[in-house]
Design a protein around this motif. Structure first.
Motif, PDB file in Angstrom:
ATOM      1  N   ILE A 290    -111.577  15.944  27.956  1.00  0.00           N
ATOM      2  CA  ILE A 290    -112.637  16.874  27.575  1.00  0.00           C
ATOM      3  C   ILE A 290    -111.984  17.988  26.767  1.00  0.00           C
ATOM      4  N   ILE A 291    -112.511  18.214  25.564  1.00  0.00           N
ATOM      5  CA  ILE A 291    -111.943  19.222  24.674  1.00  0.00           C
ATOM      6  C   ILE A 291    -113.012  20.210  24.234  1.00  0.00           C
ATOM      7  N   SER A 292    -112.574  21.410  23.920  1.00  0.00           N
ATOM      8  CA  SER A 292    -113.451  22.406  23.306  1.00  0.00           C
ATOM      9  C   SER A 292    -113.058  22.496  21.844  1.00  0.00           C
ATOM     10  N   PHE A 293    -114.059  22.558  20.985  1.00  0.00           N
ATOM     11  CA  PHE A 293    -113.803  22.576  19.555  1.00  0.00           C
ATOM     12  C   PHE A 293    -114.867  23.394  18.843  1.00  0.00           C
ATOM     13  N   THR A 294    -114.547  23.817  17.634  1.00  0.00           N
ATOM     14  CA  THR A 294    -115.508  24.514  16.794  1.00  0.00           C
ATOM     15  C   THR A 294    -116.181  23.467  15.922  1.00  0.00           C
ATOM     16  N   ASP A 295    -117.513  23.361  16.045  1.00  0.00           N
ATOM     17  CA  ASP A 295    -118.221  22.333  15.276  1.00  0.00           C
ATOM     18  C   ASP A 295    -118.518  22.813  13.857  1.00  0.00           C
TER      19      ASP A 295
END
Length: 169
Positions: free
Chosen positions: A74-79
């Protein structure tokens, strides 16, 4: 009572220090998620990852070497719209350093791919419901209630100290 007093002062001091650091970083590095030693707190604002985490949970992400990421992480990213999103890697893209992602509760994969430059960190842990508390405290009424409680606790500690000293004499 001294132990309780010291505990409250320690917790309050820690919370103030963390908030000052996060506030400073958000002002001077407004394009990045504020972090403390590579750990970044995020509040979940949708149900796209339910049941892994839900609206109102506070999640902690950690800076990660993107070469170590694999399917299922699970990753957090800027879309593409510059929103921070936290979803699961559903597939490794044919393009080096890029991933396909999908929310656990979503029926379809996310549009587009996530590349190394957009990754903010890897999901580490959640604290159930704490994000809702933080959102409430950030509201005007929540802030007033929190400050009132802190003031009342300080007044109680201040007023109870002289009584104890008198009763010892």
């Amino acid at each position: 009572m001294k132990v309780i007093k010291m505990f409250l002062i320690s917790i309050l001091t820690l919370v103030v220090i963390i908030n000052v650091v996060l506030f400073y970083k958000s002002i001077f590095h407004h394009d990045d998620i504020p972090n403390i030693l590579g750990y970044k707190p995020l509040i979940v604002l949708s149900g796209s990852m339910s049941p892994t985490f839900n609206y109102g949970d506070l999640i902690i992400i950690k800076d990660v070497d993107t070469n170590t990421l694999k399917k299922g992480d699970i990753i957090s990213f800027t879309d593409s719209k510059k929103y921070n999103t936290t979803h699961r890697i559903s597939n490794i893209s044919n393009i080096k350093g890029c991933f396909e992602t999908k929310g656990d509760a979503n029926n379809v994969k996310d549009i587009g791919i996530v590349c190394t430059k957009d990754i903010q960190g890897k999901y580490l842990m959640k604290i159930v419901g704490l994000g809702s508390v933080i959102l409430f405290i950030q509201s005007p009424i929540g802030f007033i209630i929190l400050m009132s409680l802190i003031i009342m606790i300080c007044i109680y500690i201040y007023l109870s100290e002289p009584r104890r000293k008198k009763s010892k004499k």
